[in-house]
Design a protein around this motif. Structure first.
Motif, PDB file in Angstrom:
ATOM      1  N   ALA A   1       0.849  -1.284   0.114  1.00 46.60           N
ATOM      2  CA  ALA A   1      -0.092   0.225  -0.097  1.00 46.60           C
ATOM      3  C   ALA A   1       0.790   1.246  -0.011  1.00 46.60           C
ATOM      4  O   ALA A   1       0.554   2.141  -0.761  1.00 46.60           O
ATOM      5  N   ASP A   2       1.710   1.203   0.852  1.00 43.43           N
ATOM      6  CA  ASP A   2       2.896   2.522   0.793  1.00 43.43           C
ATOM      7  C   ASP A   2       3.478   2.648  -0.514  1.00 43.43           C
ATOM      8  O   ASP A   2       3.679   3.818  -1.234  1.00 43.43           O
ATOM      9  N   ILE A   3       3.928   1.558  -1.282  1.00 48.23           N
ATOM     10  CA  ILE A   3       4.766   1.653  -2.635  1.00 48.23           C
ATOM     11  C   ILE A   3       3.481   2.367  -3.533  1.00 48.23           C
ATOM     12  O   ILE A   3       3.898   3.085  -4.338  1.00 48.23           O
ATOM     13  N   LYS A   4       2.481   1.693  -3.556  1.00 52.17           N
ATOM     14  CA  LYS A   4       1.384   2.357  -4.587  1.00 52.17           C
ATOM     15  C   LYS A   4       1.103   3.726  -4.137  1.00 52.17           C
ATOM     16  O   LYS A   4       0.958   4.499  -5.164  1.00 52.17           O
ATOM     17  N   GLU A   5       0.893   4.121  -2.812  1.00 50.92           N
ATOM     18  CA  GLU A   5       0.774   5.498  -2.613  1.00 50.92           C
ATOM     19  C   GLU A   5       1.951   6.189  -3.026  1.00 50.92           C
ATOM     20  O   GLU A   5       1.574   7.193  -3.772  1.00 50.92           O
ATOM     21  N   GLU A   6       3.153   5.963  -2.890  1.00 50.80           N
ATOM     22  CA  GLU A   6       4.284   6.692  -3.555  1.00 50.80           C
ATOM     23  C   GLU A   6       4.345   6.608  -4.783  1.00 50.80           C
ATOM     24  O   GLU A   6       4.750   7.670  -5.452  1.00 50.80           O
ATOM     25  N   ALA A   7       3.869   5.938  -5.723  1.00 52.76           N
ATOM     26  CA  ALA A   7       4.007   5.602  -7.112  1.00 52.76           C
ATOM     27  C   ALA A   7       2.722   6.641  -7.581  1.00 52.76           C
ATOM     28  O   ALA A   7       3.226   7.685  -8.565  1.00 52.76           O
ATOM     29  N   TYR A   8       1.659   6.543  -6.956  1.00 50.90           N
ATOM     30  CA  TYR A   8       0.527   7.688  -7.412  1.00 50.90           C
ATOM     31  C   TYR A   8       0.943   9.220  -7.202  1.00 50.90           C
ATOM     32  O   TYR A   8       0.565   9.982  -7.854  1.00 50.90           O
TER      33      TYR A   8
ATOM     34  N   LYS B   1      22.851  17.860 -20.086  1.00 53.15           N
ATOM     35  CA  LYS B   1      23.707  18.245 -18.776  1.00 53.15           C
ATOM     36  C   LYS B   1      22.547  18.724 -17.664  1.00 53.15           C
ATOM     37  O   LYS B   1      22.984  18.812 -16.509  1.00 53.15           O
ATOM     38  N   GLN B   2      21.707  19.394 -18.134  1.00 51.92           N
ATOM     39  CA  GLN B   2      20.715  19.823 -17.057  1.00 51.92           C
ATOM     40  C   GLN B   2      20.052  18.901 -16.156  1.00 51.92           C
ATOM     41  O   GLN B   2      19.549  19.159 -15.152  1.00 51.92           O
ATOM     42  N   LEU B   3      19.946  17.605 -16.740  1.00 54.49           N
ATOM     43  CA  LEU B   3      18.998  16.603 -16.007  1.00 54.49           C
ATOM     44  C   LEU B   3      19.797  16.042 -14.908  1.00 54.49           C
ATOM     45  O   LEU B   3      21.141  16.069 -14.886  1.00 54.49           O
ATOM     46  N   PRO B   4      19.239  15.627 -13.942  1.00 55.85           N
ATOM     47  CA  PRO B   4      19.785  15.117 -12.664  1.00 55.85           C
ATOM     48  C   PRO B   4      20.523  14.005 -13.153  1.00 55.85           C
ATOM     49  O   PRO B   4      20.235  13.081 -13.875  1.00 55.85           O
ATOM     50  N   THR B   5      21.740  13.606 -12.284  1.00 49.23           N
ATOM     51  CA  THR B   5      22.518  12.495 -12.591  1.00 49.23           C
ATOM     52  C   THR B   5      21.827  11.346 -11.781  1.00 49.23           C
ATOM     53  O   THR B   5      22.273  10.159 -11.722  1.00 49.23           O
ATOM     54  N   SER B   6      21.023  11.634 -10.653  1.00 53.65           N
ATOM     55  CA  SER B   6      20.386  10.478  -9.554  1.00 53.65           C
ATOM     56  C   SER B   6      19.419   9.834 -10.267  1.00 53.65           C
ATOM     57  O   SER B   6      18.984   9.776 -11.374  1.00 53.65           O
ATOM     58  N   PRO B   7      19.010   8.632  -9.644  1.00 57.33           N
ATOM     59  CA  PRO B   7      17.960   7.763 -10.145  1.00 57.33           C
ATOM     60  C   PRO B   7      16.846   8.243  -9.795  1.00 57.33           C
ATOM     61  O   PRO B   7      16.640   9.075  -8.961  1.00 57.33           O
ATOM     62  N   GLY B   8      15.862   8.101 -10.766  1.00 57.33           N
ATOM     63  CA  GLY B   8      14.352   8.513 -10.656  1.00 57.33           C
ATOM     64  C   GLY B   8      13.773   8.169 -11.772  1.00 57.33           C
ATOM     65  O   GLY B   8      13.917   7.046 -12.526  1.00 57.33           O
TER      66      GLY B   8
ATOM     67  N   PHE C   1      11.489  12.898 -11.492  1.00 55.63           N
ATOM     68  CA  PHE C   1      11.246  12.974 -10.004  1.00 55.63           C
ATOM     69  C   PHE C   1      12.473  12.056  -9.423  1.00 55.63           C
ATOM     70  O   PHE C   1      12.653  10.944  -9.943  1.00 55.63           O
ATOM     71  N   VAL C   2      13.140  12.450  -8.739  1.00 56.84           N
ATOM     72  CA  VAL C   2      14.459  12.060  -8.142  1.00 56.84           C
ATOM     73  C   VAL C   2      13.920  11.224  -6.999  1.00 56.84           C
ATOM     74  O   VAL C   2      13.231  11.609  -6.026  1.00 56.84           O
ATOM     75  N   VAL C   3      14.217   9.759  -6.919  1.00 56.95           N
ATOM     76  CA  VAL C   3      13.770   9.052  -5.693  1.00 56.95           C
ATOM     77  C   VAL C   3      14.771   9.301  -4.659  1.00 56.95           C
ATOM     78  O   VAL C   3      16.042   9.451  -4.574  1.00 56.95           O
ATOM     79  N   THR C   4      14.254   8.723  -3.305  1.00 57.00           N
ATOM     80  CA  THR C   4      15.137   8.571  -2.266  1.00 57.00           C
ATOM     81  C   THR C   4      15.730   7.310  -2.300  1.00 57.00           C
ATOM     82  O   THR C   4      15.363   6.276  -2.831  1.00 57.00           O
ATOM     83  N   ASN C   5      16.607   7.190  -1.351  1.00 55.09           N
ATOM     84  CA  ASN C   5      17.452   6.041  -1.083  1.00 55.09           C
ATOM     85  C   ASN C   5      16.367   4.876  -0.583  1.00 55.09           C
ATOM     86  O   ASN C   5      16.646   3.440  -1.201  1.00 55.09           O
ATOM     87  N   ARG C   6      15.312   5.075  -0.200  1.00 51.15           N
ATOM     88  CA  ARG C   6      14.467   4.225   0.544  1.00 51.15           C
ATOM     89  C   ARG C   6      13.541   3.943  -0.879  1.00 51.15           C
ATOM     90  O   ARG C   6      13.043   2.663  -0.996  1.00 51.15           O
ATOM     91  N   GLN C   7      13.212   4.648  -1.916  1.00 51.95           N
ATOM     92  CA  GLN C   7      12.423   4.358  -3.017  1.00 51.95           C
ATOM     93  C   GLN C   7      13.346   3.600  -4.260  1.00 51.95           C
ATOM     94  O   GLN C   7      12.652   2.762  -4.706  1.00 51.95           O
ATOM     95  N   ILE C   8      14.814   3.454  -4.023  1.00 47.63           N
ATOM     96  CA  ILE C   8      15.445   3.027  -4.896  1.00 47.63           C
ATOM     97  C   ILE C   8      15.112   1.562  -5.054  1.00 47.63           C
ATOM     98  O   ILE C   8      14.988   1.021  -6.240  1.00 47.63           O
ATOM     99  N   ARG C   9      14.974   0.799  -3.951  1.00 47.37           N
ATOM    100  CA  ARG C   9      14.626  -0.700  -3.960  1.00 47.37           C
ATOM    101  C   ARG C   9      13.353  -1.123  -4.690  1.00 47.37           C
ATOM    102  O   ARG C   9      13.230  -2.047  -5.173  1.00 47.37           O
ATOM    103  N   GLN C  10      12.436  -0.104  -4.741  1.00 44.57           N
ATOM    104  CA  GLN C  10      11.219  -0.381  -5.188  1.00 44.57           C
ATOM    105  C   GLN C  10      10.886   0.417  -6.438  1.00 44.57           C
ATOM    106  O   GLN C  10       9.900   0.644  -7.045  1.00 44.57           O
ATOM    107  N   LEU C  11      11.951   0.657  -7.169  1.00 51.67           N
ATOM    108  CA  LEU C  11      12.039   1.698  -8.329  1.00 51.67           C
ATOM    109  C   LEU C  11      11.175   0.890  -9.663  1.00 51.67           C
ATOM    110  O   LEU C  11      10.360   1.465 -10.424  1.00 51.67           O
ATOM    111  N   SER C  12      11.350  -0.317  -9.784  1.00 49.88           N
ATOM    112  CA  SER C  12      10.944  -1.061 -10.918  1.00 49.88           C
ATOM    113  C   SER C  12       9.441  -1.274 -10.523  1.00 49.88           C
ATOM    114  O   SER C  12       8.372  -1.127 -11.528  1.00 49.88           O
ATOM    115  N   GLU C  13       9.098  -1.607  -9.222  1.00 48.33           N
ATOM    116  CA  GLU C  13       7.571  -1.809  -8.907  1.00 48.33           C
ATOM    117  C   GLU C  13       6.740  -0.305  -8.831  1.00 48.33           C
ATOM    118  O   GLU C  13       5.893  -0.196  -9.244  1.00 48.33           O
TER     119      GLU C  13
END
Length: 123
Positions: A4-11, A33-40, A89-101
């Motif tokens: 439920a948390d992952i679904k809420e984050e995704a939306y 060059k202007q794009l973030p280098t981070s995961p997202g 949208f740059v994701v947090t470290n916590r969200q990286i693990r659920q990036l595909s989902e």
């Protein structure tokens, strides 16, 4: 994170990508060059606010610098590059693990973006 948390984050992420005004999204450039280098999560948007593609990346800038099939398709469809922008949208470290989902949930919620060839299913 629960399902439920992952679904809420995704939306929430989807709402941010959709609601970001075109003028505040990143322009297409030769080196991105202007794009973030981070995961997202990112969306390629048309000036009429239509989302053409949604994707995820461990490094957004590198994803575009290495070429992107959606941009190639837009070129062949003769879309003006000035009419395309990238919302991120740059994701947090916590969200990286659920990036595909998160990406999968977003794609299932959106009316199929024109250049997403397949919509991954959440398992």
């Amino acid at each position: 994170m629960t399902e439920a948390d992952i679904k809420e984050e995704a939306y929430k992420i989807l709402e941010i990508l959709i609601s970001k005004p075109f003028s505040q999204c990143y322009c297409l450039t030769r080196d991105f060059k202007q794009l973030p280098t981070s995961p997202g999560i990112y969306a390629i948007k048309h000036k009429n606010e239509e989302i053409l593609y949604i994707g995820k990346s461990g490094a957004i800038r590198a994803r575009f610098r290495n070429g992107h099939n959606a941009l190639t398709q837009a070129f062949f469809d003769r879309l003006d590059p000035a009419d395309l922008r990238i919302a991120t949208f740059v994701v947090t470290n916590r969200q990286i693990r659920q990036l595909s989902e998160i990406e999968s949930l977003i794609l299932q919620k959106v009316d199929k973006p024109k250049y997403n060839s397949r919509i991954p299913l959440v398992e």
